[in-house]
Design a protein around this motif. Structure first.
Motif, short mmCIF file in Angstrom:
data_model
loop_
_atom_site.label_atom_id
_atom_site.label_comp_id
_atom_site.label_asym_id
_atom_site.label_seq_id
_atom_site.Cartn_x
_atom_site.Cartn_y
_atom_site.Cartn_z
N LEU A 83 0.86 -1.02 0.19
CA LEU A 83 0.14 0.06 0.09
C LEU A 83 1.14 1.29 0.09
O LEU A 83 0.42 2.46 -0.45
CB LEU A 83 -0.88 -0.01 1.15
CG LEU A 83 -1.95 -1.12 1.37
CD1 LEU A 83 -2.77 -0.94 2.55
CD2 LEU A 83 -2.77 -1.12 0.01
N HIS A 84 2.04 1.32 0.28
CA HIS A 84 2.94 2.47 0.32
C HIS A 84 4.18 2.18 -0.29
O HIS A 84 5.58 2.55 0.35
CB HIS A 84 3.12 2.78 1.91
CG HIS A 84 1.82 2.84 2.67
ND1 HIS A 84 1.05 3.80 2.56
CD2 HIS A 84 1.40 1.96 3.69
CE1 HIS A 84 -0.01 3.81 3.52
NE2 HIS A 84 0.15 2.66 4.26
N LEU A 85 4.33 1.82 -1.24
CA LEU A 85 5.24 1.65 -2.46
C LEU A 85 5.99 2.56 -2.68
O LEU A 85 4.85 3.51 -3.31
CB LEU A 85 5.30 0.35 -3.32
CG LEU A 85 4.78 -1.08 -2.79
CD1 LEU A 85 4.38 -1.89 -4.21
CD2 LEU A 85 6.02 -1.46 -2.10
N PRO A 86 6.82 2.88 -3.13
CA PRO A 86 7.57 4.01 -3.89
C PRO A 86 6.70 3.81 -5.11
O PRO A 86 6.61 2.68 -5.81
CB PRO A 86 8.83 3.71 -4.00
CG PRO A 86 9.20 2.80 -2.91
CD PRO A 86 8.05 2.39 -2.62
N THR A 87 6.48 4.80 -6.03
CA THR A 87 5.75 4.70 -7.16
C THR A 87 6.39 5.69 -8.16
O THR A 87 7.14 6.78 -8.21
CB THR A 87 4.33 5.44 -7.06
OG1 THR A 87 3.46 4.81 -6.27
CG2 THR A 87 3.56 5.37 -8.62
N LEU A 88 6.57 5.00 -9.53
CA LEU A 88 7.19 5.73 -10.59
C LEU A 88 6.29 5.72 -11.62
O LEU A 88 5.68 4.64 -12.05
CB LEU A 88 8.57 4.76 -11.08
CG LEU A 88 9.16 5.48 -12.25
CD1 LEU A 88 9.62 6.79 -11.84
CD2 LEU A 88 10.14 4.26 -12.65
N SER A 89 6.15 7.02 -12.17
CA SER A 89 4.98 6.91 -13.38
C SER A 89 5.82 7.37 -14.51
O SER A 89 6.63 8.51 -14.58
CB SER A 89 4.09 8.26 -13.30
OG SER A 89 3.02 7.57 -11.80
N VAL A 90 5.73 6.80 -15.44
CA VAL A 90 6.29 6.83 -16.78
C VAL A 90 5.40 7.00 -18.07
O VAL A 90 4.39 6.16 -17.97
CB VAL A 90 7.26 5.96 -17.05
CG1 VAL A 90 7.99 5.83 -18.52
CG2 VAL A 90 8.27 5.86 -15.99
N GLN A 91 5.78 8.12 -18.93
CA GLN A 91 4.94 8.07 -20.34
C GLN A 91 5.19 6.70 -20.90
O GLN A 91 6.37 6.32 -21.29
CB GLN A 91 5.44 9.30 -20.99
CG GLN A 91 4.21 9.91 -21.88
CD GLN A 91 3.03 10.44 -21.19
OE1 GLN A 91 3.16 11.24 -20.14
NE2 GLN A 91 1.76 10.37 -21.94
N GLU A 92 4.30 6.28 -21.74
CA GLU A 92 4.13 5.34 -22.63
C GLU A 92 5.40 5.61 -23.62
O GLU A 92 5.23 6.73 -24.34
CB GLU A 92 2.86 4.89 -23.45
CG GLU A 92 3.12 3.89 -24.37
CD GLU A 92 1.65 3.53 -25.03
OE1 GLU A 92 0.55 3.98 -24.65
OE2 GLU A 92 1.57 2.51 -25.76
N GLY A 93 6.17 4.66 -24.06
CA GLY A 93 7.41 5.02 -25.13
C GLY A 93 8.62 5.69 -24.36
O GLY A 93 9.67 5.36 -24.98
N ASP A 94 8.66 6.09 -23.16
CA ASP A 94 9.62 6.41 -22.63
C ASP A 94 10.59 5.36 -21.75
O ASP A 94 9.90 4.18 -21.90
CB ASP A 94 9.57 7.68 -21.27
CG ASP A 94 8.99 8.92 -22.06
OD1 ASP A 94 8.38 9.86 -21.33
OD2 ASP A 94 9.19 8.88 -23.23
N ASN A 95 11.59 5.67 -21.35
CA ASN A 95 12.39 4.62 -20.87
C ASN A 95 12.25 4.73 -19.01
O ASN A 95 12.01 5.84 -18.62
CB ASN A 95 14.12 4.75 -20.97
CG ASN A 95 14.22 4.49 -22.49
OD1 ASN A 95 13.51 3.71 -23.04
ND2 ASN A 95 15.39 4.99 -22.84
N SER A 96 12.14 3.55 -18.54
CA SER A 96 12.00 3.70 -16.99
C SER A 96 13.20 3.14 -16.34
O SER A 96 13.83 2.25 -16.81
CB SER A 96 10.92 2.68 -16.89
OG SER A 96 9.73 2.74 -17.30
N ILE A 97 13.48 3.64 -15.16
CA ILE A 97 14.58 3.36 -14.51
C ILE A 97 14.15 2.99 -13.07
O ILE A 97 13.73 3.98 -12.41
CB ILE A 97 15.74 4.15 -14.42
CG1 ILE A 97 16.46 4.44 -15.70
CG2 ILE A 97 16.86 3.84 -13.48
CD1 ILE A 97 17.42 5.36 -15.90
N ILE A 98 14.13 1.77 -12.58
CA ILE A 98 13.63 1.58 -11.02
C ILE A 98 15.10 1.16 -10.53
O ILE A 98 15.93 0.30 -10.74
CB ILE A 98 12.89 0.23 -11.14
CG1 ILE A 98 11.45 0.77 -12.09
CG2 ILE A 98 12.49 -0.18 -9.97
CD1 ILE A 98 10.68 -0.58 -12.40
#
Lengths: 111, 113
Positions: free
Chosen positions: B6-21
Motif C-alpha cells: 500500500l505504501h510502495l514507492p511509485t514511478l509514473s512514466v509516459q508510454e514509450g519513455d524509458n523507465s529506471i527502477i
C-alpha cells in the motif's frame, strides 16, 4: 506460473481454526518454498524444502508447519490461525542454485 | 487481486519513455541478484538476473546494472509499454543460500498511455 498450482486461491477462516494450503508443481524441481507477502514488507520466507521429507525454517516460521511427502506437493499448515496470519501466501520452486519461480498466490483472511 | 503493497514507492512514466527502477541491497556478500515483476493478482515473475562478477546484463527491452561499490542495482526498461505496469522488486542472494534470499519491498511502475 511455471507449472505451479496453489490451492485454494482464496480462503476466509476464523481465528483458532486449522488451515492447510497446498502447493503442487509439475516441474520436478527439488526445492520448494512458502512465502508470505504483506504491505510494507518484501516477501518473507516461512519454510522451505530441499527434498522429500527435508524441510527447514525460514525467517517467519512461528505458527506454521510444513510437510512434503512427495516431490510435487508442499503443504503449509496453520495449526491455529490468528489474525496476524492474514496475508497473501506464495509458493515458489527452484532447482539448486537457480531462479525461484512463483505460483499465483493464496489470499488468506483470518477473522 | 492480491494487494502487494500500500505504501510502495511509485514511478509514473509516459508510454514509450524509458523507465529506471532502483534498488539498494543490504549485504555486501550477496553474489546473485534477481529482478521480479508482479502484476496485480499474480505471483512474482522472473525478469532478469545478474551475478556479482558482472556490472551489466541485457535482456529483451530490459537492462540490469550492478554497482557493487555503493550496493545499488537498477532495472532499465526501454520503450515502456502499458503492459509493463506492475510492481518490480529486486532480490539478493548472499552466498547462494536458500534461506537467505532477501526480497525488497518493491516499486510500483505506472505507465501513462
Amino acid at each position: 506460473d511455471a507449472g505451479i498450482t496453489q490451492s485454494p486461491r482464496h480462503k476466509v477462516t476464523e481465528t483458532g481454526t486449522p488451515v492447510t494450503l497446498r502447493c503442487h508443481q509439475t516441474e520436478n524441481h527439488r526445492y520448494m518454498y512458502w512465502y508470505r507477502q504483506d504491505p510494507g514488507h518484501g516477501l518473507r520466507l516461512i519454510h522451505y524444502s530441499y527434498g522429500v521429507k527435508d524441510t527447514d525454517k525460514g525467517e517467519v516460521s512461528d505458527g506454521y508447519s510444513v510437510s512434503r511427502s512427495k516431490t510435487e506437493d508442499f503443504l503449509l499448515t496453520l495449526e491455529s490461525a490468528t489474525s496476524s496470519q492474514t496475508s497473501v501466501y506464495f509458493c515458489a520452486i527452484s532447482d539448486p542454485m537457480d531462479i525461484q519461480y512463483f505460483g499465483a498466490g493464496t489470499r488468506l483472511s483470518v477473522l | 487481486g492480491e494487494s502487494v503493497g500500500l505504501h510502495l514507492p511509485t514511478l509514473s512514466v509516459q508510454e514509450g519513455d524509458n523507465s529506471i527502477i532502483n534498488c539498494a541491497y543490504s549485504n555486501s556478500a550477496s553474489d546473485y541478484f534477481i529482478w521480479y515483476k508482479q502484476e496485480s493478482g499474480k505471483g512474482p515473475q522472473f525478469i532478469i538476473d545478474i551475478r556479482s562478477n558482472m556490472d551489466k546484463r541485457q535482456g529483451q527491452r530490459v537492462t540490469v546494472l550492478l554497482n557493487k561499490t555503493v550496493k545499488h542495482l537498477s532495472l532499465q526498461i526501454a520503450a515502456t509499454q502499458p503492459g509493463d505496469s506492475a510492481v518490480y522488486f529486486c532480490a539478493e542472494n548472499p552466498e547462494t543460500s536458500y534461506d537467505k534470499v532477501i526480497f525488497g519491498p518493491g516499486t510500483s511502475l505506472s505507465v501513462i498511455p
